[in-house]
Design an enzyme around this catalytic site. Structure first.
Site, PDB file in Angstrom:
ATOM      1  N   GLU A   1      -2.490  -5.267  -4.654  1.00  0.00           N
ATOM      2  CA  GLU A   1      -3.830  -5.228  -4.046  1.00  0.00           C
ATOM      3  C   GLU A   1      -4.823  -4.574  -5.007  1.00  0.00           C
ATOM      4  OE1 GLU A   1      -3.950  -3.787  -0.021  1.00  0.00           O
ATOM      5  OE2 GLU A   1      -6.148  -3.723   0.018  1.00  0.00           O
TER       6      GLU A   1
ATOM      7  N   ASP B   1       5.197  -4.544   9.109  1.00  0.00           N
ATOM      8  CA  ASP B   1       4.576  -3.624   8.149  1.00  0.00           C
ATOM      9  C   ASP B   1       4.876  -2.194   8.597  1.00  0.00           C
ATOM     10  OD1 ASP B   1       3.119  -3.213   5.862  1.00  0.00           O
ATOM     11  OD2 ASP B   1       1.160  -3.493   6.801  1.00  0.00           O
TER      12      ASP B   1
ATOM     13  N   ASP C   1      -0.285  -3.303   9.156  1.00  0.00           N
ATOM     14  CA  ASP C   1      -0.802  -2.077   9.771  1.00  0.00           C
ATOM     15  C   ASP C   1      -2.333  -2.130   9.815  1.00  0.00           C
ATOM     16  OD1 ASP C   1      -1.311  -1.739   7.080  1.00  0.00           O
ATOM     17  OD2 ASP C   1      -0.506   0.309   6.976  1.00  0.00           O
ATOM     18  N   SER C   2      -2.895  -3.173   9.179  1.00  0.00           N
ATOM     19  CA  SER C   2      -4.331  -3.415   9.302  1.00  0.00           C
ATOM     20  C   SER C   2      -4.706  -3.788  10.735  1.00  0.00           C
ATOM     21  CB  SER C   2      -4.780  -4.520   8.338  1.00  0.00           C
ATOM     22  OG  SER C   2      -3.957  -5.666   8.486  1.00  0.00           O
TER      23      SER C   2
ATOM     24  N   GLU D   1       4.486   0.398   1.412  1.00  0.00           N
ATOM     25  CA  GLU D   1       3.573   0.672   0.301  1.00  0.00           C
ATOM     26  C   GLU D   1       4.182   1.681  -0.670  1.00  0.00           C
ATOM     27  OE1 GLU D   1      -0.333   1.765   1.712  1.00  0.00           O
ATOM     28  OE2 GLU D   1      -0.480  -0.014   2.984  1.00  0.00           O
TER      29      GLU D   1
ATOM     30  N   LYS E   1       7.497  -4.748   5.054  1.00  0.00           N
ATOM     31  CA  LYS E   1       6.701  -4.395   3.878  1.00  0.00           C
ATOM     32  C   LYS E   1       6.438  -2.898   3.907  1.00  0.00           C
ATOM     33  CE  LYS E   1       2.107  -5.254   3.510  1.00  0.00           C
ATOM     34  NZ  LYS E   1       1.604  -3.902   3.270  1.00  0.00           N
TER      35      LYS E   1
END
Ligand code: KIV
Length: 294
Positions: A212, A114, A75-76, A146, A144
Site C-alpha cells: 500500500e 482481515d 478492517d476498513s 499488517e 490478512k
C-alpha cells in the site's frame, strides 16, 4: 480478469455455502473456488489478479458474479461501515459477522478475513487463535495481517497451523500513529527496507502480499523479485494485482479521495436519486399506488 482461473481436479469443486445472496440461473453449475495456487499460476501467466473489499451479502454476491478473484472483509469496515474515523477501533467480534456474511454469499471468490489491530501483534499464539476464529466461525479462506519482517514468526505459526496468510506492507493503516499519518512508504533508502520486508513475509510462508502506498517503480521491482503475487493499492500498475475499497471505487463515499483511487461508478448519486424519488412519492401520496396494494 479470469472467470475460470482454476485448473484443478473435480475434488476442488466448491462446497458452496447454504446462503447464496442472489441465486442465479447458474447457481447449480459447478464453480471452483479460487485457491492460493490459482493466484500463483495467474502471476506465472502474467494474468492480473482482482481484489475488492466487501462487507455484506449483496455486495459480496455482486462482486463474486463480476468475477473478482478475492474479496477482502477489511478492517476498513471500521471507517466504511461502522462509522469510526480509522480502522483501529474495530474488534474481532465486530468483523466476524461481516466476514461470515461475505463467505456465505460467494461461490468463487477467495474470502479474506482481515485481522484487526491488537488481535495478532502480541504473539504468534494470539495471532493463531484470532485467525482460527476467522476460518472456523466466519468461513474465511485465508487471513490478512499488517507488517513485514517483524511479523514473520506470526505468519510462520499461522501457515504451520493450516491458515493461508496474505501479508500487508508499505503503508499499514493500523500503524498510522507510528508512521506519522497517511504517507507513501519506501521512497529512497527506505526501498531496501520494503524489499527486505517483502522477502521476509514470502520466506515466512505468506502466499501473497498487499503493498500500500509504495512508489510504482519500487513495487514493480519487488513484484518481479517475489515468487508470490503482489497486490497493490496506491503502488502503481506493475503489481500482480490490485485492490480498492469498494465505497471509494464505486462512489458511495464522497469527499476527498486518495490520489490512487479511480471512481468507476456513482452509487451515492444513484441512492440519493432513489431515496428522493421515494420520499417525493410518499409525501405526494402516490406510493403505494394500486399496483402495490393488496
Ligand atoms: O482493510 C482494508 O480495506 C485494506 C485494504 C486497504 C488493502 O487493508
Amino acid at each position: 480478469m479470469s472467470q475460470n482461473p482454476a485448473s484443478g481436479t473435480p475434488e476442488e469443486t466448491a462446497p458452496y455455502g447454504s446462503g447464496s445472496a442472489t441465486p442465479s440461473p447458474e447457481a447449480s453449475s459447478p464453480v471452483r473456488r479460487v485457491r492460493t495456487h490459482h493466484l500463483r499460476e495467474m502471476k506465472e501467466r502474467g494474468e492480473k489478479i482482482t481484489m475488492l473489499t466487501a462487507y455484506d451479502m449483496y455486495t459480496a454476491a455482486t462482486f463474486d458474479e463480476a468475477g473478482i478473484d478475492l474479496l477482502l472483509v477489511g478492517d476498513s469496515a471500521s471507517n466504511n461501515v461502522l462509522g469510526n474515523e480509522t480502522s483501529l477501533p474495530i474488534t474481532v467480534d465486530e468483523l466476524l459477522p461481516l466476514t461470515r456474511a461475505v463467505s456465505r454469499s460467494t461461490r468463487r471468490a477467495m474470502v479474506v478475513g482481515d485481522l484487526p489491530f491488537g488481535s495478532y501483534q502480541a504473539s504468534p499464539e494470539q495471532g493463531y487463535c484470532t485467525a482460527v476464529r476467522f476460518m472456523k466461525e466466519a468461513g474465511a479462506h485465508c487471513v490478512k495481517l499488517e507488517g513485514g519482517a517483524e511479523m514473520a514468526p506470526v505468519i510462520e505459526k499461522l501457515v504451520a497451523g493450516g491458515i493461508p496468510v496474505i501479508a500487508h506492507i508499505g503503508f499499514t493503516p493500523q500503524s498510522e500513529h507510528v508512521l506519522g499519518g497517511y504517507r507513501v512508504q519506501g521512497r529512497g533508502d527506505a526501498a531496501d527496507r520494503m524489499r527486505t520486508d517483502a522477502k521476509a513475509v514470502e520466506a515466512a510462508g505468506a502466499f501473497a502480499v498487499v503493498m500500500e502506498m509504495v512508489p510504482g517503480d519500487v513495487a514493480g521491482e519487488i513484484s518481479r523479485e517475489l515468487v508470490i503475487p503482489t497486490i497493490g493499492i496506491g503502488a502503481g500498475n506493475q503489481c500482480d494485482g490490485q485492490v480498492l475499497v469498494w465505497q471509494d471505487a464505486f462512489g458511495l463515499r464522497t469527499g476527498k479521495m486518495a490520489r490512487f483511487v479511480k471512481q468507476y461508478a456513482d452509487v451515492h448519486q444513484v441512492l440519493l436519486d432513489g431515496a428522493r424519488a421515494y420520499a417525493d412519492d410518499v409525501k405526494a401520496g402516490t406510493f403505494p399506488g394500486p399496483d402495490h396494494t393488496f
